[in-house]
Design an enzyme around this catalytic site. Structure first.
Site, PDB file in Angstrom:
ATOM      1  N   ILE A 475      33.158 -11.932  -7.851  1.00  0.00           N
ATOM      2  CA  ILE A 475      34.204 -10.912  -7.741  1.00  0.00           C
ATOM      3  C   ILE A 475      33.980 -10.034  -6.515  1.00  0.00           C
ATOM      4  O   ILE A 475      34.528  -8.946  -6.401  1.00  0.00           O
ATOM      5  CB  ILE A 475      34.339 -10.090  -9.043  1.00  0.00           C
ATOM      6  CG1 ILE A 475      33.048  -9.325  -9.379  1.00  0.00           C
ATOM      7  CG2 ILE A 475      34.717 -10.999 -10.193  1.00  0.00           C
ATOM      8  CD1 ILE A 475      33.218  -8.346 -10.550  1.00  0.00           C
ATOM      9  N   GLY A 476      33.143 -10.510  -5.613  1.00  0.00           N
ATOM     10  CA  GLY A 476      32.911  -9.798  -4.367  1.00  0.00           C
ATOM     11  C   GLY A 476      31.459  -9.390  -4.192  1.00  0.00           C
ATOM     12  O   GLY A 476      31.096  -8.757  -3.203  1.00  0.00           O
ATOM     13  N   SER A 516      28.050  -5.828 -15.861  1.00  0.00           N
ATOM     14  CA  SER A 516      26.842  -6.106 -15.063  1.00  0.00           C
ATOM     15  C   SER A 516      26.080  -7.303 -15.601  1.00  0.00           C
ATOM     16  O   SER A 516      24.855  -7.307 -15.643  1.00  0.00           O
ATOM     17  CB  SER A 516      25.904  -4.880 -15.035  1.00  0.00           C
ATOM     18  OG  SER A 516      26.609  -3.712 -14.740  1.00  0.00           O
ATOM     19  N   THR A 519      24.821 -11.778 -12.852  1.00  0.00           N
ATOM     20  CA  THR A 519      23.515 -12.252 -12.367  1.00  0.00           C
ATOM     21  C   THR A 519      22.556 -12.592 -13.511  1.00  0.00           C
ATOM     22  O   THR A 519      21.998 -13.697 -13.518  1.00  0.00           O
ATOM     23  CB  THR A 519      22.879 -11.228 -11.398  1.00  0.00           C
ATOM     24  OG1 THR A 519      23.805 -11.001 -10.335  1.00  0.00           O
ATOM     25  CG2 THR A 519      21.567 -11.726 -10.840  1.00  0.00           C
ATOM     26  N   LYS A 702      17.709  -8.094 -14.214  1.00  0.00           N
ATOM     27  CA  LYS A 702      18.743  -7.377 -14.968  1.00  0.00           C
ATOM     28  C   LYS A 702      19.985  -7.213 -14.090  1.00  0.00           C
ATOM     29  O   LYS A 702      19.912  -7.396 -12.886  1.00  0.00           O
ATOM     30  CB  LYS A 702      18.251  -5.973 -15.353  1.00  0.00           C
ATOM     31  CG  LYS A 702      16.955  -5.912 -16.138  1.00  0.00           C
ATOM     32  CD  LYS A 702      16.533  -4.442 -16.335  1.00  0.00           C
ATOM     33  CE  LYS A 702      15.197  -4.344 -17.068  1.00  0.00           C
ATOM     34  NZ  LYS A 702      14.757  -2.933 -17.216  1.00  0.00           N
ATOM     35  N   GLY A 703      21.090  -6.799 -14.697  1.00  0.00           N
ATOM     36  CA  GLY A 703      22.340  -6.614 -13.944  1.00  0.00           C
ATOM     37  C   GLY A 703      22.346  -5.328 -13.140  1.00  0.00           C
ATOM     38  O   GLY A 703      21.699  -4.352 -13.488  1.00  0.00           O
ATOM     39  N   GLY A 705      25.603  -4.388 -11.334  1.00  0.00           N
ATOM     40  CA  GLY A 705      26.976  -4.038 -10.958  1.00  0.00           C
ATOM     41  C   GLY A 705      27.337  -2.597 -11.256  1.00  0.00           C
ATOM     42  O   GLY A 705      27.882  -1.887 -10.412  1.00  0.00           O
ATOM     43  N   GLU A 706      27.042  -2.147 -12.461  1.00  0.00           N
ATOM     44  CA  GLU A 706      27.467  -0.810 -12.858  1.00  0.00           C
ATOM     45  C   GLU A 706      26.445   0.308 -12.627  1.00  0.00           C
ATOM     46  O   GLU A 706      26.831   1.435 -12.320  1.00  0.00           O
ATOM     47  CB  GLU A 706      27.915  -0.840 -14.326  1.00  0.00           C
ATOM     48  CG  GLU A 706      29.339  -1.351 -14.423  1.00  0.00           C
ATOM     49  CD  GLU A 706      29.614  -2.170 -15.657  1.00  0.00           C
ATOM     50  OE1 GLU A 706      28.793  -3.062 -15.966  1.00  0.00           O
ATOM     51  OE2 GLU A 706      30.635  -1.937 -16.311  1.00  0.00           O
TER      52      GLU A 706
HETATM   53 MO1  MOS Z   1      33.358  -3.896 -15.449  1.00  0.00          MO
HETATM   54  S1  MOS Z   1      34.147  -2.225 -16.128  1.00  0.00           S
HETATM   55  O1  MOS Z   1      31.853  -4.242 -15.631  1.00  0.00           O
HETATM   56  O2  MOS Z   1      34.366  -4.876 -14.735  1.00  0.00           O
END
Ligand code: MOS
Length: 749
Positions: A475-476, A516, A519, A702-703, A705-706
């Site tokens: 997703i980027g 997140s 990965t 661990k993730g 993203g967030e």
């Molecule tokens: Mo999200 S709110 O992890 O797309």
């Protein structure tokens, strides 16, 4: 299902996935002491050149033979009854191939879909929308949560406008307050935020006999597939979803969208492929937002800073959908024996909320971490010391079980040293001058354990070329690159030697890219497949070279004897021994039971507040994260930069504005809705605590993203507090609020 129930469903499924589904099964320790050459290094994106030269294909770049273009007519009113609808004029416009009704009866928010058109061009479709005659009876609306809770307010759903949706308690807060030596109560507010993805939503639907193929800008190819099958009554086996390149989602693209269903219906009606691309206005009105909150925290502590009780009441508004659960940070992150939480959702006539990068945690952390700084001041303690004082090594929520790993103390230590924590004002606001400087800190907790059962295949061809195949989506964030890196590391190749095939539901299953979890789901599955491939090649080569397989190493595109490196065969020759192309199946294993899987971090912000203009400038942010093993240092740092950019935006600028009288949004565009630009981005110093989680998966990762999105707004608000001695309890902290607060302070002094 009603709109808000659909959203509820999405939110609940999301939380369950983010938490790491069903922790159980055998222990799968990460391989410790592994001497990686590629994993952990900064690796440039394998598709970077393609993306920056504009050759990567996004959904909107695709054109199919005979393709039609669809547009959706949306309600201009926040609340109205559709009395009648006349489609005939639109149907008669040359070039229009289908017009369908999407709504009867009551519309509940501006932007709700009413009808749709498919035509030979976007322009014709737009013209046709003008020709659809809808007769509305306008009904009373309510768009502000403060008004929606009042007696006699227009009712949004069949139930009351206020609904309790979460409560939690442990210990006895009344007893706690009686024992506390200092008690404080404060209310914090956050605004509604819009997911401003660079690429707006887009779908193309194509029907071949009874088989449906959909190209979609989505974070969740498999959920879109399953949702389409359910909604349209087609077997899942006959639906295929393809996701190409994508310009961000942040949660708004985490499930099946109404407009995607419309494209599929129009494709069926016309027998031709149908493309639909939403514009910025639609993006602002009807594909989700981050709910607003008004969070009151009352807490008590001993004089030495030991927390004895925390209570929280949250009123959160997600329009016709549900608000966010914001209590998790308060429940989990600090040691506190007595906790009570009540959360209420307030419904209004505005578009439904959706998960937005760290849903609930962003708002809940702004409140909790702000409260801790105000409490620290009351106690005369260093805010960082107060956090350390209440450090916990076990999950404080329902489970009480230990964390699989937790490097938060290390985050505090590294971050404080890097920012120069001793430079802060010892007493908030003690500095003088027109420009006031301040430092602030905030902590973060999140899940992101990954989803057991995620699959990935490695295919080795007889010519020695290698493919990794997985249905996951990039997703980027750089998913393709770490997939290539892990396969290359394990097989002794280079990332550019690996062909990565992702983003298609005909490939092995992977979860949605939200929470997140991409990965920690996909990376271990790829590693598992690659280890199996390596093992098989070692066995084959062990016969050829007549040495035990355990002595064979894969590196530099060769398999060689580690005791005598001159004895080797090339990877290409080894692949020939497979006799035919071979596929190795990898799977992300279960999470060992008995542990809580969380990521942690701390942000340290430095700000300058102009006391004449009320403007806040974030000068520097030191962001320290514990996310287990870092797979690609370059893209990991990019995640942190992105999270901070968005968080600064939330803290200073972002706010959906709705006109009370008309019920319409006044800033459904990027002119009126302010987001951070490059001029607003501070100096960012990302630091990772390299603490490889021994339990979470075979890579100990661990993730991420967030996490970097969570503490930043709170750290900025706390730095502003440290600079001017006033805690702004409402974001965005726009100059008018800063000036008003400064004037109030002057008047009181
Ligand atoms: Mo999200 S709110 O992890 O797309």
């Amino acid at each position: 299902m009603k709109e808000h129930e659909i959203v509820d469903d999405l939110n609940l499924a999301y939380l369950e996935e983010a938490r790491g589904k069903k922790a159980q099964g055998k222990d799968v320790p990460a391989e410790a002491g592994e001497d990686f050459k590629l994993i952990g290094q900064p690796t440039a994106r394998i598709d970077g050149r393609l993306i920056v030269t504009g050759r990567a294909k996004f959904t909107n770049d695709l054109t199919l033979m005979n393709m039609l273009h669809a547009k959706i007519l949306r309600s201009p009113f926040a609340s109205a009854e559709i009395v009648s609808m006349d489609l005939s004029q639109a149907q008669n416009l040359p070039g229009v191939k289908a017009v369908i009704k999407l709504k009867e009866g009551r519309v509940k928010y501006e932007g709700e879909q009413v009808a749709a058109v498919a035509a030979i061009s976007e322009k014709t479709a737009e013209e046709a929308l003008q020709l659809i005659k809808v007769d509305y009876k306008i009904l009373p609306h309510v768009v502000r949560p403060e008004k929606a809770v009042e007696e006699g307010a227009p009712q949004i759903h069949d139930s009351a406008n206020v609904e309790k949706f979460n409560e939690y308690s442990r210990g006895d807060v009344d007893k706690g307050f009686a024992e506390a030596e200092v008690v404080l109560e404060r209310t914090y507010k956050t605004a509604v935020e819009i997911h401003q993805t660079a690429e707006t939503h887009a779908s193309i639907a194509k029907l071949d006999e009874d088989r449906l193929t959909v190209w979609d800008s989505t974070q969740a190819a498999f959920s879109v597939r399953d949702g389409l099958a359910r909604t349209l009554g087609i077997p899942t086996s006959k639906v295929r979803v393809i996701k190409t390149y994508m310009g961000g989602g942040f949660g708004s693209k985490l499930g099946l969208n109404e407009h995607t269903v419309v494209a599929a219906r129009l494709a069926k009606e016309t027998g031709r492929p149908v493309k639909i691309v939403l514009n910025r206005r639609e993006n602002s009105l009807c594909v989700g937002n981050r709910p607003s909150t008004s969070i009151t925290i009352k807490g008590g502590a001993k004089k030495d800073g030991t927390l004895v009780c925390l209570s929280m009441k949250n009123y959160t508004c997600g329009g016709v959908g549900r608000g966010d659960r914001c209590s998790e940070p308060l429940i989990d992150i600090y040691k506190c024996p007595n906790v009570k939480v009540e959360e209420y959702t307030v419904y209004t006539n505005t578009g439904a909320s959706r998960p937005t990068r760290a849903p609930g945690h962003v708002q809940g952390t702004f409140a909790l971490e702000g409260f801790l700084d105000e409490l620290a001041d009351e106690l005369g303690l260093d805010p960082l010391e107060l956090r350390r004082k209440n450090y916990s090594s076990a999950n404080q929520g329902e489970t009480g079980i230990p964390y699989s790993s937790k490097g938060l103390n290390k985050c505090y230590e590294l971050g404080a040293a890097k920012i120069g924590w001793e430079r802060r004002n010892k007493k908030p606001g003690e500095g003088g001058g027109k420009i006031r400087r301040g430092l602030g800190v905030a902590s973060q907790i999140w899940w992101g354990a990954g989803v057991p059962g995620t699959l990935a295949d490695i295919k080795i061809h007889r010519d020695g070329s290698v493919e990794v195949i997985c249905g996951t989506q990039d997703i980027g964030c750089g998913t393709r690159t770490y997939i290539a890196t892990i396969a290359a590391e394990t097989l002794g190749l280079k990332p550019e030697d690996i062909a990565v095939k992702i983003g298609d539901t005909v490939y092995p299953w992977a979860p949605s890219s939200g929470g997140s979890q991409t990965t920690p789901s996909v990376a271990p599955a790829v590693r598992d497949a690659a280890l199996k491939a390596a093992e098989r090649l070692k066995q084959l080569v062990s016969t050829t070279l007549n040495i035990p397989a355990s002595r064979i190493v894969l590196a530099g595109k060769k398999l060689f004897d580690k005791e005598n490196p001159d004895v080797s065969v090339t990877f290409q020759d080894a692949a020939k021994e497979l006799r035919r192309e071979a596929v190795f199946h990898g799977e992300r294993s279960d999470l060992p039971a008995g542990f809580a899987y969380n990521s942690f971090g701390a942000h340290f912000a430095e700000v300058e507040v102009d006391t004449e203009t009320g403007q806040i400038r974030v000068a520097k942010v030191v962001a320290v994260h514990d996310v287990g093993r870092v797979i690609n240092r370059l893209t990991a740092e990019s995640q942190v930069v992105g999270g901070i950019t968005q968080g600064v935006s939330t803290a200073l600028f972002e706010e959906r504005l709705i006109d009370d009288n008309t019920g319409q949004m006044v800033n459904p565009n990027l002119q009126g809705y302010k987001i951070s630009t490059s001029m607003d981005i501070p100096e960012i110093v990302p630091i990772f605590v390299d603490l490889i989680d021994p339990r979470i998966n075979n890579l100990g990762t661990k993730g991420l993203g967030e996490p970097p999105r969570i503490p930043i707004s709170a750290a900025v608000a706390n730095a502003v507090y440290n600079a001017i001695g006033i805690h702004l309890r409402e974001i965005p902290m726009t100059p008018d609020k800063v000036l008003k607060a400064l004037q109030g302070k002057e008047a009181n002094s």
